[in-house]
Design an enzyme around this catalytic site. Structure first.
Site, short mmCIF file in Angstrom:
data_model
loop_
_atom_site.label_atom_id
_atom_site.label_comp_id
_atom_site.label_asym_id
_atom_site.label_seq_id
_atom_site.Cartn_x
_atom_site.Cartn_y
_atom_site.Cartn_z
N ARG A 109 0.88 -1.18 0.00
CA ARG A 109 0.00 0.00 0.00
C ARG A 109 0.91 1.22 0.00
O ARG A 109 2.13 1.07 -0.03
CB ARG A 109 -0.91 -0.01 1.23
CG ARG A 109 -0.12 -0.04 2.53
CD ARG A 109 -1.03 0.02 3.74
NE ARG A 109 -0.23 -0.10 4.94
CZ ARG A 109 -0.70 0.03 6.16
NH1 ARG A 109 -1.97 0.29 6.36
NH2 ARG A 109 0.08 -0.09 7.22
N CYS A 113 2.69 6.52 -7.28
CA CYS A 113 3.63 7.60 -7.64
C CYS A 113 2.86 8.91 -7.51
O CYS A 113 1.84 9.10 -8.17
CB CYS A 113 4.11 7.40 -9.07
SG CYS A 113 4.82 8.94 -9.70
N GLU A 148 -1.60 7.95 6.10
CA GLU A 148 -0.15 7.96 6.34
C GLU A 148 0.65 8.18 5.05
O GLU A 148 1.46 7.34 4.65
CB GLU A 148 0.30 6.67 7.03
CG GLU A 148 -0.25 6.54 8.43
CD GLU A 148 0.37 5.38 9.21
OE1 GLU A 148 0.87 4.44 8.60
OE2 GLU A 148 0.34 5.44 10.45
N GLU A 304 -4.79 7.06 15.53
CA GLU A 304 -4.59 5.62 15.74
C GLU A 304 -3.63 5.38 16.91
O GLU A 304 -2.63 6.08 17.05
CB GLU A 304 -3.92 4.96 14.52
CG GLU A 304 -4.72 4.94 13.26
CD GLU A 304 -3.94 4.25 12.13
OE1 GLU A 304 -3.02 3.45 12.41
OE2 GLU A 304 -4.25 4.54 10.97
N TRP A 312 4.03 -5.07 13.59
CA TRP A 312 5.11 -4.76 12.64
C TRP A 312 6.42 -4.37 13.31
O TRP A 312 7.39 -4.09 12.63
CB TRP A 312 4.66 -3.67 11.67
CG TRP A 312 4.00 -2.49 12.32
CD1 TRP A 312 2.65 -2.35 12.54
CD2 TRP A 312 4.62 -1.33 12.87
NE1 TRP A 312 2.40 -1.16 13.19
CE2 TRP A 312 3.59 -0.51 13.40
CE3 TRP A 312 5.94 -0.89 12.97
CZ2 TRP A 312 3.84 0.71 14.02
CZ3 TRP A 312 6.18 0.33 13.59
CH2 TRP A 312 5.14 1.11 14.10
N GLU A 352 -1.77 -8.11 9.41
CA GLU A 352 -2.16 -7.46 10.66
C GLU A 352 -3.03 -8.34 11.55
O GLU A 352 -3.68 -7.86 12.47
CB GLU A 352 -2.83 -6.12 10.37
CG GLU A 352 -1.78 -5.09 9.96
CD GLU A 352 -2.34 -3.74 9.55
OE1 GLU A 352 -3.57 -3.60 9.47
OE2 GLU A 352 -1.52 -2.84 9.29
N LYS A 353 -3.01 -9.66 11.28
CA LYS A 353 -3.89 -10.50 12.10
C LYS A 353 -3.45 -10.56 13.56
O LYS A 353 -4.25 -10.85 14.43
CB LYS A 353 -4.05 -11.89 11.50
CG LYS A 353 -2.81 -12.74 11.44
CD LYS A 353 -3.16 -14.11 10.85
CE LYS A 353 -1.95 -14.99 10.71
NZ LYS A 353 -0.90 -14.40 9.84
N HIS A 355 -2.30 -7.83 15.03
CA HIS A 355 -2.35 -6.45 15.53
C HIS A 355 -3.52 -6.31 16.50
O HIS A 355 -4.64 -6.76 16.22
CB HIS A 355 -2.53 -5.48 14.36
CG HIS A 355 -2.21 -4.05 14.72
ND1 HIS A 355 -3.02 -3.30 15.53
CD2 HIS A 355 -1.16 -3.27 14.39
CE1 HIS A 355 -2.48 -2.09 15.67
NE2 HIS A 355 -1.35 -2.05 15.00
#
Ligand code: GLA
Ligand code: ZN
Length: 665
Positions: A109, A113, A148, A304, A312, A352-353, A355
């Protein structure tokens, strides 16, 4: 502009990953936890636009309807931070080219450009369609553009755009050659299209090493501007339909790539994502919040944080009992007007499981994390609204500047271990420990409201900087600056005539040479009053001009020469430290500077963090224990009431680790 009257408590919510039965369950659990807001549509571009010519809002309509009926405040994202696969397939140019020169395929993600016209066209269209459809929803609280923003691109489209950006900045090729000092190594260019992007295929050596810092710093400015243009483009698209709802994008604290002071000017409100690692000092977390508050000098949104762990980091430890609450109140103490989580329900697959989320894989509200989330929810329901109109008032300013961040870290020599945020944090830490609040300010900000200005590693002095600082001191202000300051101009060319260049008169010293110390090396320091200390990283070899010595080197071939100095300059004073001082030595220096600036030290010496937010006729003092032992509450608070629990504070009260008190006065 809409004024949001709620203290938002919620977070990223991805019902699109779940069946409708689960949605119903979510609504019950969220109410139970006192959650009142949801951020939706962060990564749904592929669902909303399944093909180039087709849009399908049916699922998002249902999500918006459900949240609206259930009376949630909605933070609506535009989904442009991850591109759909079809776009890469048909228009490979939408992807990024990395530092190594590799053009990326579909995947990951934050993969667009920023200078791709195709990306721009579809991102703008999506933002516009969303605003047309949902802009008048009364529950819509904020627009959340993209997600982000960050990273960089070195593709051919960016290269062309870079040349245009440079032409606009320098006007003539001669001016550009001069700015980048291209005479060095015979790199002179004669045509604009001879200019190439500074990556591993050209001037870039590695990500923070370059043969020409001038080019690389300009590239950083350009890359930050390119993404900011993307943000502004979506913002304008939204504004055509919705003039009322404040617009933000979630920032990332001291993030290297983007000049957030410049960004904040374009944002209605700052929001940011706070993800400290298991070993990040709490002072550094506080610094990041203060920087985010400093961007607009206004309260910000915490967009967040994780309710428990991350996935991560290398080591994703759980938050200990009470830690989430302490961390949330610290965030508020430093200026947050929302507390939002990533995320509300833990996903079942992909990276992200593991997270943390408000609702874990067990799918119930019977968890430790849920109970903590609920406790905070109940407390914020009771006190949150009253906090909205308060802010922090500070007499101390600490300069943070992205041009300096980039320039210092690109510089080849004298010491590769010299990093910007670490130096900023080192000086900040003293004030954090003393419970003296600090505003993080930019070089554009007005300094006249402050008594003490801290400018460590102010390596790059741009046009106007020296005059501004000089005026502040001349009018009676106290400045602290030191090694690696005053060295280069905005193009990274040295200010000739002796270091610290334009700050030389102000500091009353001439730095003849700069020594570098390897990690295992230290220089001894002797203070004029007999105290001893140490310096590391670099050591300036200093000659006094009008300054007086406060400490001298007590080792190395320059022993006996000044290491720390003070200079009277008109109505003010300037302290200069020539080496990276150990904590105690830095405290000796800052004690003196704070006293000269009449900064009141907290009446009590305590290991508790104490921060006050002030309103028109009310103030809220947050007292938090970030140590791992019980700490007595200072006597000054005896007899006052903790607003969170309604308990009177007696003189025996000790705060256990992560406990919090809130005092309203
Ligand atoms: C970032 C992103 C979120 C999520 C979290 C995980 O902050 O914005 O989408 O990936 O990280 O920590
Ligand atoms: Zn590009």
């Amino acid at each position: 502009m809409k004024e949001i009257q709620h203290f938002l408590y919620g977070g990223d919510y991805n019902p699109n990953q779940w069946d409708r039965e689960t949605w119903k369950e979510d609504m019950t659990y969220f109410k139970d936890a006192r959650i009142n807001s949801a951020t939706v549509n962060v990564f749904s571009w592929a669902k909303i636009q399944p093909t180039e010519h087709q849009y399908d809002f049916s699922e998002l309509d249902d999500i918006m309807d459900m949240l609206t009926k259930e009376n949630y405040q909605i933070v609506l994202a535009t989904s442009t931070a991850a591109l759909p696969a079809w776009m890469f397939k048909k228009y490979p140019e939408v992807g990024r080219t990395d530092f190594e020169g590799r053009h990326h395929k579909f995947g990951q993600r934050h993969n667009a450009c920023p200078n791709s016209l195709v990306y721009q066209k579809y991102a703008k269209r999506l933002a516009s369609k969303l605003a047309e459809r949902y802009g008048d929803n009364p529950q819509l609280a904020y627009w959340h553009i993209n997600n982000e923003y960050g990273g960089e691109c070195f593709c051919e489209n960016c290269e062309k755009a870079f040349r245009i950006w440079l032409r606009d900045k320098y006007k003539t090729i001669e001016a550009l050659n001069k700015a980048w000092n291209l005479e060095f190594w015979g790199h002179t260019v004669y045509e604009w299209d001879e200019i190439v992007l500074p990556n591993a295929l050209s001037e870039g050596i590695s990500y923070k090493d370059t043969a020409f810092a001038g080019i690389s710093i300009d590239y950083r400015r350009f890359n930050s501007d390119s993404m900011l243009e993307n943000f502004k483009m979506e913002r304008e698209a939204i504004r055509e339909w919705d003039k009322e709802t404040p617009i933000t994008t979630n920032l990332m604290g001291t993030y290297y790539y983007l000049d957030y002071f410049k960004w904040a000017k374009e944002m209605d409100i700052v929001s940011w994502d706070s993800y400290p690692a298991y070993n990040t000092p709490w002072s550094e977390v506080a610094l990041r919040h203060d920087l985010m508050r400093g961007l607009k000098k206004q309260p910000f949104m915490l967009m967040e944080q994780t309710p428990s762990q991350q996935n991560w980091q290398p080591y994703n430890s759980l938050k200990k009992p009470g830690q989430l609450r302490a961390q949330s109140f610290q965030t508020i103490a430093h200026g947050a007007n929302t507390i939002q989580y990533f995320q509300l329900r833990r996903s079942i697959g992909a990276c992200e499981k593991f997270h943390g989320a408000v609702i874990a894989h067990s799918g119930t509200n019977n968890t430790r994390v849920f109970r903590e989330v609920k406790q905070i929810g109940e407390e914020l329901e009771a006190v949150g609204k009253e906090l909205l109109a308060t802010n922090i008032k500070s007499k101390v300013a600490l300069i943070f500047d992205w041009d300096n961040y980039w320039a210092l870290e690109y510089t080849s020599g004298p010491n590769k271990d010299l990093t910007y945020v670490e130096q900023i944090h080192h000086i900040y830490q003293y004030f954090y420990k003393q419970n003296i609040s600090v505003d993080l300010v930019s070089l554009d900000d007005d300094l006249s409201d402050y008594q003490l200005v801290l400018a460590p590693v102010l390596y790059m002095i741009k046009e106007g900087t020296a005059e501004k600082i000089e005026k502040f001191v001349a009018e009676g202000g106290v400045l602290v600056t030191g090694f690696m300051s005053g060295i280069v101009d905005q193009s990274d060319n040295v200010h000739l005539g002796g270091y610290p260049g334009p700050l030389r008169q102000l500091c009353g010293v001439w730095v003849e040479e700069i020594d570098a110390l390897a990690p295992e090396q230290r220089n001894q320091i002797a203070w004029t009053d007999g105290q001893q200390g140490e310096g590391k990283l670099v050591s300036d070899i200093i000659h006094l001009e009008t300054a007086q010595e406060l400490a001298q080197y007590a080792s190395n071939f320059y022993q006996g020469t000044p290491a720390v100095t003070v200079n009277d300059y008109q109505a003010g004073k300037v302290y200069y430290f020539g080496t990276s001082l150990d904590d105690d030595s830095l405290a000796i220096l800052l004690d003196k500077a704070a006293a000269s600036a009449h900064i009141e030290k907290a009446a009590v010496d305590t290991k508790l963090e104490i921060v006050t937010r002030e309103g028109n006729d009310v103030s809220f003092t947050f007292i938090i224990n970030f140590t791992d032992e019980s700490v007595p509450v200072p006597e000054a608070f005896t007899g006052k009431t903790d607003y969170l629990t309604n308990q009177t504070i007696d003189d025996q009260l000790e705060l256990t680790p992560y406990d919090v008190l809130l005092i309203k006065e």
